[in-house]
Design an enzyme around this catalytic site. Sequence first.
Site, short mmCIF file in Angstrom:
data_model
loop_
_atom_site.label_atom_id
_atom_site.label_comp_id
_atom_site.label_asym_id
_atom_site.label_seq_id
_atom_site.Cartn_x
_atom_site.Cartn_y
_atom_site.Cartn_z
N LYS B 85 0.85 -1.20 0.00
CA LYS B 85 0.00 0.00 0.00
C LYS B 85 0.88 1.25 0.00
O LYS B 85 1.87 1.31 0.74
CB LYS B 85 -0.90 -0.02 1.24
CG LYS B 85 -1.83 1.17 1.37
CD LYS B 85 -2.72 1.04 2.59
CE LYS B 85 -3.72 2.18 2.70
NZ LYS B 85 -4.65 2.02 3.84
N SER B 160 -9.46 1.88 2.92
CA SER B 160 -8.61 2.62 2.03
C SER B 160 -7.56 1.77 1.31
O SER B 160 -6.96 2.23 0.34
CB SER B 160 -7.88 3.73 2.79
OG SER B 160 -7.03 3.16 3.78
N SER B 184 -9.64 -0.07 7.28
CA SER B 184 -9.12 0.03 5.91
C SER B 184 -8.43 -1.22 5.36
O SER B 184 -8.14 -1.27 4.17
CB SER B 184 -8.16 1.21 5.80
OG SER B 184 -8.87 2.42 5.84
#
Lengths: 60, 469
Positions: B85, B160, B184
Site C-alpha cells: 500500500k 482505504s 481500511s
Amino acid sequence: MDKATIEVLARRAGLAKALAEFPEDVAAAAKQAADVMAKIKQPTDPAAEPWPPMRAGDGL
Amino acid sequence: MRDGPLTELPWLGVVEAAQAIAAKDLSPVDLMKSLLERIAALDPRLNAFIRLDAEPAMQAAKAAETEAMAGRLRGPLHGVPVGIKDIIDVAGLPTTGHSKILQDNLATADAVCVQKLRGAGAIVLGKLSTHEFAIGGPSFDLPWPPARNPWNTDHHPGGSSSGSGSGVAAGLFPMALGSDTGGSVRNPASCCGIVGLKPTYGLVSRRGVFPLSFTLDHIGPMTRTVADNALMLEVIAGHDPLDPGSAATRNGHYAAGLERSVRDLRVGFIRHFHEIDVAAEPEVTAALEHVARTLQMEGAELRDVKLPTLGEFGAVNRVILQSEAWAIHGPWLRERPGDYGQLARRRLMAGAFFAAGDYVQAQRRRLEMIAEVEEALREHDVLLCASSMDPPCRIDRPADIERTYPRQARTPFNVTGHPALAMMAGLSVDGLPLSVQFVGRYFDEATLFQVARAWEQAAGTDKKRPPIV
C-alpha cells in the site's frame, strides 16, 4: 454551528486560505465535527482516565 | 520445475507458492512472469497499482531462483511477490499516499514491515492505490485513478487499502500489506472477498508507515486464504523498540492451530450491530446467520453479546482519528488545501473543529469501551459480527459511497485495539462479495485464524474467484 462561528474557528485554526477557496468543504468539515461529539456518552466517573490512550494487553 | 500454463500460476497462494519454490518445483521467475502478464492485461481496468516496479522485481525473482536452486532460502516467503500500500515506505520508491501533496516523496529506507517481508524472501512488486492518505476516497480528483473491484469493475473495491484488496482478489499478487485505522484492511477484504486482518494494536510495527492516527493505526496482511494470512502475520509481527506503540510481545505461531476443530469454542454473536444499530441489507444478515449456524454445526457454542452501539464506537473513532490526523495534516491544509482531493480535505479539516477537551473525553470513553469488550471476551473465545452492512456499491455514485461509508462494524476494534479479521461470507445475488468479521482477544490471532479457517473450509470461500479475465 452557524456560519459566523465556523468562520471564526476556521480562521483561528489557520484555515483562511481553505475558507476562501473551499468554503463548502470547511462548512462540511465543521458540521462533521459538531455532529460527532453529540453521540459520545460522557464518562460519569470524574476519575475516568484518558491515559494511556492505547496499550493493548500486558505484553510479555 | 512445475510444468503447465503460466495462466494458472497467479492463483497460487502464498503457502503453496513458497512450498513449491522451496521444493524446487516452481521457478520464482515463472511465477513473476505470470503475474506481470496478468497485471499488464488487467491493471488498466483495475488501477491496483500506483507504481509497478517490474524490472527490479524480475531481477529479484532471478536471484531468488538462483538461491532456491542452490538450496539457500532466505525465509518462509522466498520468491513470493507482495504488493505494498502506498503509505508504506519501500526504499527507492516514492511514498505518495495517493496524493499530490507527497507526489515526489522518495523513501530512503524500507518500513519495518517491508524489511521483514524482504528478510523472509518476499519480492516487492510495487506500490498500490489507496484512498488519499488512507482516508479520502474513492476519489477521481487525484493524480491517479481509484482502484476498482475485480468482481465487477463498476463497483468500489473498498478502502482505504483498495489496490491491495483489488490486486489480491484479481490474482495480480498473492499477498499485500494494508493499513487499518477505521477498517481500511477489512473493508477492501470485505468488498473483494479476500481475507484481511487488523492485528492487535502494537503487534506489527508502524515505523516507516505514513501515519493517519497514531493511536488507531494498524498494519495488516491481506491474502486470499486464511493460511496465507497466518504465514504473512508470522513474518511481519514482532516488537519494535523504535515504534512507541509497539507491544512488548513475542511473535506467535499463528498457523500452527489452523486445522484444529472449533468444537466447544465459545463464540459471541454481536447481533445488535447489524440488526439494531445499523440495519444490514437482508442478504448480509442471511449470510451472517449462515456463518453462525455453520460454526454451531462444527461444534462451537454460540451466544448473543451486547456491546456499546456502533454509533458511539464510530463517534469515538472519528474524534480521535480526525484530531490526531489534524495534528499531522494541519500545516498542509493551511498552506495547500487545493492539493488535496475534496474527500480528504473535508475529512481531515474536521479535526480543526474539535476542542482539546473533546479529544480527551473520547479517549476516556475509549478506555470504558475497551473494558466492555474485554468483559465480553472473558466469557467468549471469539466474537462474530458484521463487517460491511451492504455489498460493495458502484464506484461512480458518490451518494451511494457516502451512504454506505459509515454502514460498517469495523471501527469498534480500532478503538479497542482487539484483533479483527474480515473475510467472505458468501456472494450476493449480483455476484458481489458479502462479508463476516471475527474478533479475538489481544494477541490471540491464532484463535481468530482457527475460527476463520473452520468457516473457510466449510464454505469453500478460498475457492471462489472473481469473474474478471
